[in-house]
Design a protein around this motif. Structure first.
Motif, mmCIF file in Angstrom:
data_model
loop_
_atom_site.group_PDB
_atom_site.id
_atom_site.type_symbol
_atom_site.label_atom_id
_atom_site.label_comp_id
_atom_site.label_asym_id
_atom_site.label_seq_id
_atom_site.Cartn_x
_atom_site.Cartn_y
_atom_site.Cartn_z
ATOM 1 N N THR A 57 0.835 -1.188 0.000
ATOM 2 C CA THR A 57 0.000 0.000 0.000
ATOM 3 C C THR A 57 0.870 1.238 0.000
ATOM 4 O O THR A 57 2.002 1.247 0.447
ATOM 5 C CB THR A 57 -0.920 0.043 1.243
ATOM 6 N N GLY A 58 0.325 2.324 -0.515
ATOM 7 C CA GLY A 58 1.020 3.596 -0.514
ATOM 8 C C GLY A 58 0.079 4.670 -0.013
ATOM 9 O O GLY A 58 -1.002 4.390 0.486
ATOM 10 N N THR A 59 0.491 5.939 -0.130
ATOM 11 C CA THR A 59 -0.347 7.046 0.289
ATOM 12 C C THR A 59 -1.617 7.068 -0.548
ATOM 13 O O THR A 59 -1.569 7.021 -1.772
ATOM 14 C CB THR A 59 0.400 8.374 0.135
ATOM 15 N N GLU A 60 -2.751 7.143 0.098
ATOM 16 C CA GLU A 60 -4.033 7.103 -0.592
ATOM 17 C C GLU A 60 -4.820 8.373 -0.329
ATOM 18 O O GLU A 60 -4.697 9.005 0.712
ATOM 19 C CB GLU A 60 -4.849 5.892 -0.145
ATOM 20 N N VAL A 61 -5.640 8.741 -1.308
ATOM 21 C CA VAL A 61 -6.572 9.853 -1.197
ATOM 22 C C VAL A 61 -7.975 9.271 -1.250
ATOM 23 O O VAL A 61 -8.279 8.441 -2.122
ATOM 24 C CB VAL A 61 -6.378 10.860 -2.348
ATOM 25 N N PRO A 101 -12.667 15.086 -3.619
ATOM 26 C CA PRO A 101 -12.063 14.755 -2.327
ATOM 27 C C PRO A 101 -13.117 14.707 -1.235
ATOM 28 O O PRO A 101 -13.984 15.587 -1.145
ATOM 29 C CB PRO A 101 -11.056 15.892 -2.101
ATOM 30 N N VAL A 102 -13.055 13.679 -0.402
ATOM 31 C CA VAL A 102 -14.072 13.470 0.626
ATOM 32 C C VAL A 102 -14.124 14.651 1.594
ATOM 33 O O VAL A 102 -15.201 15.118 1.980
ATOM 34 C CB VAL A 102 -13.787 12.158 1.394
ATOM 35 N N GLY A 107 -22.162 8.979 -4.346
ATOM 36 C CA GLY A 107 -22.132 9.094 -2.897
ATOM 37 C C GLY A 107 -21.207 8.120 -2.209
ATOM 38 O O GLY A 107 -20.895 8.288 -1.024
ATOM 39 N N GLU A 108 -20.756 7.102 -2.922
ATOM 40 C CA GLU A 108 -19.844 6.130 -2.327
ATOM 41 C C GLU A 108 -18.406 6.641 -2.370
ATOM 42 O O GLU A 108 -18.030 7.431 -3.236
ATOM 43 C CB GLU A 108 -19.963 4.782 -3.043
ATOM 44 N N GLU A 109 -17.612 6.143 -1.431
ATOM 45 C CA GLU A 109 -16.215 6.536 -1.339
ATOM 46 C C GLU A 109 -15.315 5.466 -1.947
ATOM 47 O O GLU A 109 -15.657 4.276 -1.961
ATOM 48 C CB GLU A 109 -15.808 6.767 0.121
ATOM 49 N N ILE A 110 -14.169 5.927 -2.429
ATOM 50 C CA ILE A 110 -13.192 5.019 -3.021
ATOM 51 C C ILE A 110 -11.804 5.596 -2.759
ATOM 52 O O ILE A 110 -11.644 6.798 -2.560
ATOM 53 C CB ILE A 110 -13.462 4.843 -4.536
#
Length: 317
Positions: A2-6, A27-28, A90-93
């Protein structure tokens, strides 16, 4: 790895073509997303744990929105189906990147060759070049008009360039005529191509015959003829540790097993996520990312697929 995620939220779903869904991602927590330039892609981390790469096809000046377009691939590995069927407004990813191994470079003139969903990384390039006033043409092929995304947007862009977009639905006109597309191009023309492998392979042959500079982005690995695996050693410059990479195993597999900190994604040599610097030795390049000049330099490697021509590689790791 894993790496830095947005974290991003789906603000809109739309259907720019048959079997294609576009997602507008924000962006959330508000604010801005990381900057990008035409040709860049992001890693999309799916809920199932899969990671897939999609080109950014929106406006680089709009830091509040990423746009990606996803073609449903019936014979794919499941990522496109997951996005089509599961990801709703509306969902996050989670996203990683952007990364750009297909940058738009300064040139006297441009020819863009797009096949199907390969229009996505080229669309921001065409907008940028058209706005700059440089000479350009786009030759865009697809199975049918209904399968070709962003035709309306390209009409708007064409108004800037003056009849520079050549649409080639295969059921109406056959395949893109590469001779007609490339023969008028001056020697300093930059050629950009993205699409299915037959188009890219034909463009490589046609450009080589004319001495034109071709830049490509592949969605699937290029074929390597007569590749033979032999064992070799990778040395980690930071620790001095030496690891044997046997035939049939990748450098990435051996590094991860040894506890090395390396970021991976596609693991098929198409995204560039795992790129490492080579300090000594000769890489056997098998990726679909590096240019011929970068391969000849021998100072970097995509360890998910590439190997060594020498008995030993020293990696900056």
């Amino acid at each position: 790895m894993t790496g830095t995620e947005v974290r991003a939220v789906v603000g809109r779903r739309s259907a720019p073509a048959e079997d294609v869904v576009e997602f507008a991602l924000h962006p959330v927590a508000g604010g801005e997303l990381p900057a990008w330039e035409p040709g860049a892609h992001v890693d999309v981390v799916l809920g199932s744990g899969m990671v897939r790469q999609y080109s950014l096809c929106g406006d680089p000046a709009d830091r509040t929105t990423y746009r990606i377009a996803v073609l449903r691939q019936a014979d794919g590995r499941g990522g496109s189906a997951w996005l089509h069927d599961r990801l709703e407004v509306g969902e996050e990813i989670a996203l990683r990147g952007p990364r750009n191994h297909f940058p738009l470079e300064p040139a006297g003139s441009y020819v863009f060759l797009a096949g199907g969903i390969g229009i996505t990384p080229l669309l921001p390039m065409v907008r940028r070049v058209a706005a700059s006033g440089a000479a350009w043409t786009l030759h865009y092929g697809g199975r049918t008009r209904a399968s070709m995304a962003y035709l309306a947007e390209l009409t708007d862009v064409d108004d800037l360039g003056g009849d520079c977009v050549n649409l080639v639905p295969q059921d109406e006109y056959g395949l893109i005529d590469l001779s007609a597309a490339l023969d008028p191009a001056p020697p300093e023309t930059a050629i950009y191509c993205c699409g299915p492998e037959p188009l890219i392979a034909a463009a490589e042959v046609a450009c080589a015959a004319r001495g034109l500079a071709l830049r490509t982005e592949r969605f699937s690995p290029r074929e390597i003829a007569d590749a033979v695996d032999t064992a070799f050693v990778v040395a980690l410059a930071a620790s001095g540790e030496e690891l044997v990479v046997p035939a049939g195993r990748s450098i990435v597999d051996v590094l991860v097993e040894a506890g090395a900190d390396i970021l991976t994604s596609c693991e098929e040599g198409t995204c560039g996520t795992c790129e490492l610097a080579v300090l000594a030795g000769t890489p056997d390049h098998r990726d679909s990312v590096l240019t011929d000049e970068e391969r000849a330099a021998g100072d970097r490697i995509l360890p998910c697929v590439s190997r060594a021509s020498s008995e030993r590689l020293v990696l900056d790791l």
